[in-house]
Design a protein around this motif. Structure first.
Motif, PDB file in Angstrom:
ATOM      1  N   UNK A   1      -3.738 -13.002  -6.810  1.00  0.00           N
ATOM      2  CA  UNK A   1      -3.658 -11.889  -5.870  1.00  0.00           C
ATOM      3  C   UNK A   1      -3.401 -12.468  -4.491  1.00  0.00           C
ATOM      4  N   UNK A   2      -2.387 -11.955  -3.821  1.00  0.00           N
ATOM      5  CA  UNK A   2      -2.059 -12.404  -2.476  1.00  0.00           C
ATOM      6  C   UNK A   2      -1.830 -11.183  -1.593  1.00  0.00           C
ATOM      7  N   UNK A   3      -2.046 -11.373  -0.321  1.00  0.00           N
ATOM      8  CA  UNK A   3      -1.807 -10.290   0.618  1.00  0.00           C
ATOM      9  C   UNK A   3      -0.342  -9.862   0.561  1.00  0.00           C
ATOM     10  N   UNK A   4       0.570 -10.817   0.412  1.00  0.00           N
ATOM     11  CA  UNK A   4       2.003 -10.517   0.442  1.00  0.00           C
ATOM     12  C   UNK A   4       2.708 -11.257  -0.687  1.00  0.00           C
TER      13      UNK A   4
ATOM     14  N   UNK B   1       0.061  -7.963  -5.168  1.00  0.00           N
ATOM     15  CA  UNK B   1       0.072  -8.043  -3.720  1.00  0.00           C
ATOM     16  C   UNK B   1       0.372  -6.712  -3.072  1.00  0.00           C
ATOM     17  N   UNK B   2       0.259  -6.711  -1.756  1.00  0.00           N
ATOM     18  CA  UNK B   2       0.510  -5.530  -0.946  1.00  0.00           C
ATOM     19  C   UNK B   2       1.335  -5.905   0.270  1.00  0.00           C
ATOM     20  N   UNK B   3       0.827  -5.581   1.452  1.00  0.00           N
ATOM     21  CA  UNK B   3       1.394  -5.881   2.769  1.00  0.00           C
ATOM     22  C   UNK B   3       2.577  -4.997   3.119  1.00  0.00           C
ATOM     23  N   UNK B   4       3.471  -4.742   2.193  1.00  0.00           N
ATOM     24  CA  UNK B   4       4.644  -3.903   2.439  1.00  0.00           C
ATOM     25  C   UNK B   4       4.419  -2.573   1.728  1.00  0.00           C
TER      26      UNK B   4
END
Length: 177
Positions: A40-43, A90-93
């Motif tokens: 799992x990563x932020x982006x 991930x997310x961020x976008x």
């Protein structure tokens, strides 16, 4: 395993930190090669151009793969050498996206889900963004049936739930391939 946001070209980026983080992850994955791993990563991914899932539920269908972000590409390049890694998140976008990569017979699926820019239901067109009104993604991993099922929904104050029915919000796929 979680990777905090540290993307090349972004404020605060540290190449040294990225190198240490990827080396640490590489050693943990190698030491636990007998265990399945989800990273799992932020982006990790950008949103594909064919979806409108950024600020309201979209009409995506996972037919076009997303591109990796700079951070996501670096993590994948390390992870692809570990057959125990099968999933990256991930997310961020804002929005939803998906990609599937195979390296030496190992399949890694990567999903983007980020609802922070979502408008409040009923999506009247107003730019009423409040963090997605609690929109969530439920992922069920069924090892017996070798399936992963995805459901995206928004709980409402009156106890009802708005379920998203488009193809990148609600679907079932093979778990490991």
């Amino acid at each position: 395993m979680y990777f905090p946001f540290n993307q090349s070209g972004s404020k605060g980026y540290s190449a040294d930190y990225e190198k240490r983080m990827l080396n640490w992850a590489d050693s943990v994955l190698a030491a636990n090669s007998d265990r399945k791993a989800i990273l799992v990563a932020h982006s990790t991914l950008s949103r594909p151009k064919v979806t409108t899932s950024g600020d309201k539920p979209g009409d995506g269908d996972n037919s076009q793969q997303s591109n990796f972000t700079k951070q996501g590409k670096g993590i994948y390049e390390m992870a692809k050498n570990h057959p125990n890694v099968f999933l990256m998140l991930g997310g961020h976008i804002a929005g939803e996206g998906f990609r599937k990569d195979t390296h030496n017979g190992n399949v890694i699926k990567t999903y983007l889900s980020d609802y922070q820019s979502r408008q409040s239901p009923p999506y009247s067109g107003a730019k009423d963004r409040n963090g997605g009104s609690g929109t969530m993604r439920l992922m069920r991993l069924n090892k017996t049936k070798q399936k992963i099922s995805i459901l995206t929904f928004t709980p409402q104050p009156n106890g009802t739930v708005i379920k998203e029915e488009d193809g990148d919000s609600k679907f079932t796929d093979a778990l490991y391939n």
